[in-house]
Design a protein around this motif. Structure first.
Motif, short mmCIF file in Angstrom:
data_model
loop_
_atom_site.label_atom_id
_atom_site.label_comp_id
_atom_site.label_asym_id
_atom_site.label_seq_id
_atom_site.Cartn_x
_atom_site.Cartn_y
_atom_site.Cartn_z
N ALA A 191 -53.79 100.62 31.39
CA ALA A 191 -52.51 100.45 32.09
C ALA A 191 -52.35 99.02 32.60
CB ALA A 191 -52.42 101.44 33.24
N LEU A 246 -49.48 96.28 31.54
CA LEU A 246 -48.61 95.65 32.53
C LEU A 246 -48.68 94.13 32.49
CD1 LEU A 246 -49.31 98.05 35.53
CD2 LEU A 246 -47.12 97.79 34.35
N GLU A 281 -47.39 103.60 38.33
CA GLU A 281 -46.00 103.33 37.97
C GLU A 281 -45.16 102.95 39.19
OE1 GLU A 281 -44.41 103.18 35.08
OE2 GLU A 281 -46.21 103.62 33.88
N GLY A 283 -47.69 98.97 39.40
CA GLY A 283 -46.85 98.27 38.41
C GLY A 283 -45.93 97.25 39.07
N TRP A 287 -34.54 102.46 37.09
CA TRP A 287 -34.55 103.92 36.96
C TRP A 287 -33.12 104.33 36.65
CZ3 TRP A 287 -38.96 107.03 37.86
CH2 TRP A 287 -40.10 106.33 38.29
N ARG A 310 -37.37 107.02 34.45
CA ARG A 310 -37.82 105.80 33.80
C ARG A 310 -38.97 106.14 32.86
NH1 ARG A 310 -39.83 100.91 37.43
NH2 ARG A 310 -41.85 101.97 37.27
N PHE A 346 -42.47 105.45 30.94
CA PHE A 346 -43.69 104.82 31.41
C PHE A 346 -43.68 103.34 31.04
CE2 PHE A 346 -45.48 109.22 31.21
CZ PHE A 346 -45.88 109.30 32.53
N THR A 347 -44.12 102.51 31.97
CA THR A 347 -44.25 101.08 31.70
C THR A 347 -45.69 100.69 31.42
OG1 THR A 347 -44.48 100.57 34.08
CG2 THR A 347 -42.26 100.58 33.16
#
Length: 395
Positions: free
Chosen positions: A210, A214, A304, A308, A322, A391, A393-394
């Motif tokens: 993750a 990012l 998240e 993030g 979002w 939103r 997932f980033t």
């Protein structure tokens, strides 16, 4: 109890601002451009041909027709990297290749498919408009023109544009180093053998991936057992811009993160979010520290919602929006806490990723989700057709 918005605001106060460095283009992929990139030269830097053909004077072929072609003497050749150093006079043409400089005196190019060439002569049977197939100097960008604006997440096309403009190095936002620490005597590395009361460790695998997604540089501090002293020692020795811990942050009798870091400057609070209620935030010897719960879904949600944004703030990257989407089916929500529900998105709307809702222990089923839906704390139920903030997932 602190709201999720209030906690995020405190997180953004604790983390450092972006830091900058100048790097070669080869090292800039995926970085954030910190300053505007301007063309060092005009692009293209000279008039050049858009086709393989012949550079001519448009006036010489203005009367050319299929029945009465105009013959021109071929006096030389201009190729990319090997320009013709002469000039094109009346009744003359120069063989030219794509990208080659247009010789002095020529003001049009005729593609080779439209002429009949013999030894030393070319026959033209139609006029060539002034400027035909000529790429003018500076038509793409003039010297000093903006090529890549500050704040751009640099992709291959941005690096190519900078290189074409004569720029070899760019100032970028340095990727933050984010260290992560997992705790728990019950944790066993994947692939090992489980003993009584033990579980496979997944948070380190998740955080490594993750954080990299990012745009941070992950720094593994390893797994620390349930020793407050070991937790503090690992955090205090971290070579990083931020430390993220998982587990041991609640009110249990064996919460080593809280016991080790609270005396050192980390505040442990309850956040009105589900999952992810127990949180820690502060600094240890000047190092920002974010302490997350240990359950895997809570870790994913809190990365998240809190980690993030912290990484993006340190990189100078804007926060993704979002967006409102329709719930395709209903679900229950915890009273008094904002719910962050793993969901599956579709064009028509979203639905919970699992029948278990947002339970923080549903690690295996988290893979079914492709995003999160946020439900206000004053709601205890989402009905089919309601609008929720969603939103993807980033990380």
């Amino acid at each position: 109890m602190r709201s999720a918005a209030e906690h995020l605001a405190q997180v953004l106060v604790v983390v450092p601002p972006p830091a900058f460095e100048v790097v070669p283009l080869a090292e800039a992929l995926g970085a954030v451009c910190a300053t505007d990139v301007h063309a060092a030269v005009a692009l293209p830097p000279f008039d050049n041909s858009a086709m393989d053909g012949y550079a001519v004077r448009a006036a010489d072929v203005a009367v050319a027709t299929e029945g009465a072609p105009v013959g021109l003497a071929v006096t030389g050749e201009s190729a990319a990297g090997h320009p013709w150093d002469g000039s094109v006079g009346p009744g003359q043409a120069v063989r030219i290749m794509t990208g080659a400089p247009v010789p002095v005196g020529a003001d049009a190019v005729i593609p080779q498919e439209r002429v009949a060439a013999t030894d030393g002569t070319v026959l033209v049977d139609a006029p060539a408009p002034l400027g035909a197939y000529v790429r003018r100097r500076g038509e793409d960008a003039g010297e000093g023109d903006l090529v890549v604006p500050a704040g751009t997440l640099l992709g291959a096309r941005h690096l190519a544009a900078a290189a074409s403009s004569g720029v070899a190095r760019v100032m970028v936002t340095r990727a933050p180093r984010v260290a992560y620490l997992v705790t728990g005597d019950e944790l066993v590395a994947p692939g090992g053998s489980l003993g009584p009361g033990q579980i496979f460790e997944s948070n380190a695998v998740y955080l490594e991936a993750a954080l990299r997604a990012l745009g941070a540089v992950p720094v593994a501090l390893g797994a620390v057992g349930d020793s407050p002293g070991d937790v503090l020692a690992a955090v205090a020795a971290a070579d990083a811009d931020l430390v993220v811990t998982t587990g041991g942050a609640s009110v249990g009798a064996h919460d080593p993160v809280k016991a080790g870091l609270a005396p050192a400057g980390v505040d442990f609070v309850e956040v009105a979010i589900q999952p992810g209620k127990p949180q820690g935030l502060g600094t240890v010897s000047g190092m920002p520290v974010i302490c997350l719960p240990g359950n895997p879904v809570a870790v994913a949600v809190c990365v998240e919602v809190f980690v993030g944004p912290a990484v993006r703030a340190m990189r100078g990257v804007p926060e993704p929006a979002w967006v409102p989407m329709r719930a395709l089916e209903g679900w229950r929500c915890p009273p008094g806490r904002e719910q962050v529900m793993p969901v599956v998105t579709a064009a028509a709307g979203v639905r919970p990723a699992t029948a278990g809702g947002s339970g923080s222990h549903l690690a295996a089923r988290l893979a079914a989700a492709d995003g999160l839906a946020r439900v206000r704390a004053d709601l205890d139920e989402v009905a089919a057709g309601d609008i929720v903030a969603v939103r993807r997932f980033t990380a």
